[in-house]
Motif scaffolding. Structure first.
Motif, PDB file in Angstrom:
ATOM      1  N   GLY A 129      17.417  28.533  55.329  1.00  7.28           N
ATOM      2  CA  GLY A 129      16.869  27.507  56.631  1.00  7.28           C
ATOM      3  C   GLY A 129      18.326  27.138  56.725  1.00  7.28           C
ATOM      4  N   VAL A 130      19.065  27.525  56.465  1.00  9.88           N
ATOM      5  CA  VAL A 130      20.870  26.869  56.565  1.00  9.88           C
ATOM      6  C   VAL A 130      21.005  26.916  58.672  1.00  9.88           C
ATOM      7  N   TYR A 131      19.807  28.532  58.742  1.00 11.98           N
ATOM      8  CA  TYR A 131      20.472  28.343  60.267  1.00 11.98           C
ATOM      9  C   TYR A 131      18.821  28.081  60.956  1.00 11.98           C
ATOM     10  N   GLY A 132      18.053  26.497  60.053  1.00  6.15           N
ATOM     11  CA  GLY A 132      16.881  26.470  60.844  1.00  6.15           C
ATOM     12  C   GLY A 132      15.730  27.532  61.037  1.00  6.15           C
ATOM     13  N   ASP A 133      15.115  26.320  62.042  1.00  2.00           N
ATOM     14  CA  ASP A 133      13.631  27.406  61.792  1.00  2.00           C
ATOM     15  C   ASP A 133      13.704  29.023  61.989  1.00  2.00           C
ATOM     16  N   ASN A 134      15.235  29.166  62.941  1.00  4.60           N
ATOM     17  CA  ASN A 134      15.097  30.376  62.915  1.00  4.60           C
ATOM     18  C   ASN A 134      15.071  31.442  62.400  1.00  4.60           C
ATOM     19  N   GLN A 135      15.927  31.221  61.162  1.00  2.00           N
ATOM     20  CA  GLN A 135      16.168  32.188  60.177  1.00  2.00           C
ATOM     21  C   GLN A 135      14.500  32.561  59.322  1.00  2.00           C
ATOM     22  N   LYS A 136      14.430  33.792  59.457  1.00  2.00           N
ATOM     23  CA  LYS A 136      13.674  34.357  58.738  1.00  2.00           C
ATOM     24  C   LYS A 136      13.728  34.377  57.187  1.00  2.00           C
ATOM     25  N   ASN A 137      14.808  34.454  56.091  1.00  3.42           N
ATOM     26  CA  ASN A 137      13.976  34.779  54.616  1.00  3.42           C
ATOM     27  C   ASN A 137      13.265  33.718  54.222  1.00  3.42           C
ATOM     28  N   GLU A 138      13.298  33.855  53.602  1.00  5.21           N
ATOM     29  CA  GLU A 138      11.644  32.799  52.897  1.00  5.21           C
ATOM     30  C   GLU A 138      12.604  32.642  51.540  1.00  5.21           C
ATOM     31  N   SER A 139      13.367  33.530  51.455  1.00  6.42           N
ATOM     32  CA  SER A 139      14.280  32.977  49.977  1.00  6.42           C
ATOM     33  C   SER A 139      15.446  33.179  49.963  1.00  6.42           C
ATOM     34  N   ASP A 140      16.402  32.284  49.265  1.00  6.09           N
ATOM     35  CA  ASP A 140      18.340  32.316  48.860  1.00  6.09           C
ATOM     36  C   ASP A 140      18.392  33.786  49.790  1.00  6.09           C
ATOM     37  N   THR A 141      19.195  34.339  50.471  1.00  6.51           N
ATOM     38  CA  THR A 141      19.802  35.396  50.208  1.00  6.51           C
ATOM     39  C   THR A 141      21.324  35.493  49.302  1.00  6.51           C
ATOM     40  N   THR A 142      21.504  36.228  48.473  1.00  5.59           N
ATOM     41  CA  THR A 142      22.655  36.871  46.870  1.00  5.59           C
ATOM     42  C   THR A 142      23.310  37.316  48.276  1.00  5.59           C
ATOM     43  N   THR A 143      24.658  37.411  48.682  1.00  4.76           N
ATOM     44  CA  THR A 143      25.975  38.031  48.764  1.00  4.76           C
ATOM     45  C   THR A 143      27.167  37.922  48.083  1.00  4.76           C
ATOM     46  N   LEU A 144      28.732  38.410  48.603  1.00  2.00           N
ATOM     47  CA  LEU A 144      29.700  38.050  48.341  1.00  2.00           C
ATOM     48  C   LEU A 144      30.472  36.809  48.692  1.00  2.00           C
ATOM     49  N   ARG A 145      30.437  35.978  48.056  1.00  4.06           N
ATOM     50  CA  ARG A 145      31.756  34.739  48.477  1.00  4.06           C
ATOM     51  C   ARG A 145      33.337  35.304  48.747  1.00  4.06           C
ATOM     52  N   VAL A 146      34.011  34.737  49.625  1.00  3.85           N
ATOM     53  CA  VAL A 146      35.104  35.418  49.205  1.00  3.85           C
ATOM     54  C   VAL A 146      35.648  33.608  49.672  1.00  3.85           C
ATOM     55  N   THR A 147      37.333  33.476  48.323  1.00  4.17           N
ATOM     56  CA  THR A 147      38.639  32.986  48.831  1.00  4.17           C
ATOM     57  C   THR A 147      39.512  33.194  49.561  1.00  4.17           C
ATOM     58  N   VAL A 148      40.597  32.368  50.400  1.00  5.14           N
ATOM     59  CA  VAL A 148      40.806  32.587  51.089  1.00  5.14           C
ATOM     60  C   VAL A 148      41.888  31.996  51.630  1.00  5.14           C
ATOM     61  N   GLY A 149      43.552  32.168  51.561  1.00  6.39           N
ATOM     62  CA  GLY A 149      44.138  31.045  52.250  1.00  6.39           C
ATOM     63  C   GLY A 149      45.230  31.074  53.646  1.00  6.39           C
ATOM     64  N   ILE A 150      46.041  30.475  53.701  1.00  2.58           N
ATOM     65  CA  ILE A 150      47.264  30.129  54.482  1.00  2.58           C
ATOM     66  C   ILE A 150      48.215  30.384  53.429  1.00  2.58           C
ATOM     67  N   VAL A 151      49.474  31.886  53.737  1.00  2.00           N
ATOM     68  CA  VAL A 151      50.570  31.837  53.528  1.00  2.00           C
ATOM     69  C   VAL A 151      51.767  31.588  53.939  1.00  2.00           C
ATOM     70  N   THR A 152      52.917  31.596  53.285  1.00  2.00           N
ATOM     71  CA  THR A 152      54.098  31.275  54.619  1.00  2.00           C
ATOM     72  C   THR A 152      55.225  32.259  53.951  1.00  2.00           C
TER      73      THR A 152
END
Length: 343
Positions: free
Chosen positions: A253-276
């Motif tokens: 539901g995070v994308y509203g009524d047109n998101q047709k997933n009936e339950s949460d989706t397990t996926t990968l999360r990722v951290t990135v950063g700004i480097v110099t």
């Protein structure tokens, strides 16, 4: 006899010019131009780093950051390490590969030494991997990618390598054999998916993503994920346990009524950063870090997606030293600094 007269005239002209220069507005003075490389439009790094550049350009008149949103992160990080570019996006996973001369850095003998030239300005959550399909496609799982046109990420980039491994780990699908990995950049891929020229579109981004929100306004969509019975397999665990990665959740539901997933989706999360580069001026990085987080706090009401970008998150999953300027700024903000970030 003309020479003294001309010299005096030149001296007077030069003095007048200096006097004029001293009263010019600060904005009219030459700025230090700095290049920042990021991913293409529609990605979380592009949003965060564009915001970083806009805040710095507005609040710190001595500097002007110019964004480059072309090319892959692997090339960008090498350019920063070599001192050819001042800032770029990278990730803990990419830094680990570079430090150990693996994957896309395997043939670059200088990679481990170049990795020592990098310093973190701040980390932030890139978000979770969205594996999006149109509901009308009938695709319900990663297994259904067989024979389809799939955008994994730009070729040669970390996202491409990650999704290629995920499709293999979850469904045993080989890129180039079981499905076609379409070679596009981020913005071209988003447009191609919107036009219906891709069956599956992968994008690591915070939810709700502006690109996918726009699509979901008029089109029913679905997100594919990692089945529960695959989470403990060796292939998936190897992906989840990489530096900067973990199991993440894309809420139903995070994308509203047109998101047709009936339950949460397990996926990968990722951290990135700004480097110099480690040679970047300490006072400059200090000012930019403090100014950026002050600006983010002011923008929190108008840009809710920035809520995940915090001083505490600046050291999340960190596996390289902070730049001394960023270290000083974050300590002043009360952030607890891990030992690894102190160098």
């Amino acid at each position: 006899m003309k020479t003294p007269h001309l010299n005096r005239r030149s001296l007077l002209a030069g003095t007048a010019a200096l006097a004029t220069l001293s009263v010019l507005p600060r904005a009219a003075m030459a700025k230090e131009l700095l290049r920042m490389s990021t991913l293409g439009p529609g990605t979380s790094p592009n949003l965060v780093m564009t915001t970083f550049a806009n805040i710095v350009n507005k609040e710190l008149p001595d500097y002007e950051i110019q964004l480059n949103a072309t090319g892959a992160a692997t090339r960008h990080v090498l350019e920063v390490a070599m001192g050819k570019t001042q800032f770029c996006m990278t990730s803990p996973a990419l830094h680990a590969l570079m430090s150990n001369q693996k994957a896309m850095f395997a043939k670059l003998d200088q990679a481990p030494e170049l990795s020592k030239k990098l310093r973190t300005v701040l980390n932030f959550p890139m978000g979770v991997y969205h594996i999006a399909v149109y509901e009308s496609s009938g695709i319900k799982s990663i297994e259904d990618a067989r024979g389809k046109r799939v955008f994994l990420g730009p070729p040669g980039g970390a996202a491409f390598a990650t999704m290629k491994r995920l499709f293999k780990a979850v469904a045993g699908l080989e890129e180039g054999t079981d499905y076609e990995a379409v070679k596009l950049g981020w913005d071209a891929a988003a447009a191609s998916f919107q036009d219906g020229n891709l069956d599956i579109y992968c994008n690591p981004t915070n939810a709700p993503s502006p690109v996918l929100t726009q699509i979901a306004v008029t089109n029913p969509i679905r997100f594919l994920g990692i089945p529960a019975d695959k989470l403990e397999t060796d292939g998936v665990k190897a992906l989840v346990n990489r530096p900067g990665f973990g199991a993440g959740t894309l809420p139903a539901g995070v994308y509203g009524d047109n998101q047709k997933n009936e339950s949460d989706t397990t996926t990968l999360r990722v951290t990135v950063g700004i480097v110099t580069n480690d040679s970047a001026d300490e006072a400059m990085i200090y000012e930019m870090t403090k100014t950026f987080f002050a600006g983010v706090a002011e923008m929190s009401d108008s840009a809710p997606w920035l809520a995940a970008v915090t001083p505490e998150g600046a050291v999340a999953d960190i596996n390289m030293p902070l730049h001394p300027g960023a270290l000083r700024a974050l300590e002043e903000m009360g952030v607890t600094i891990p030992d690894v970030a102190r160098g």
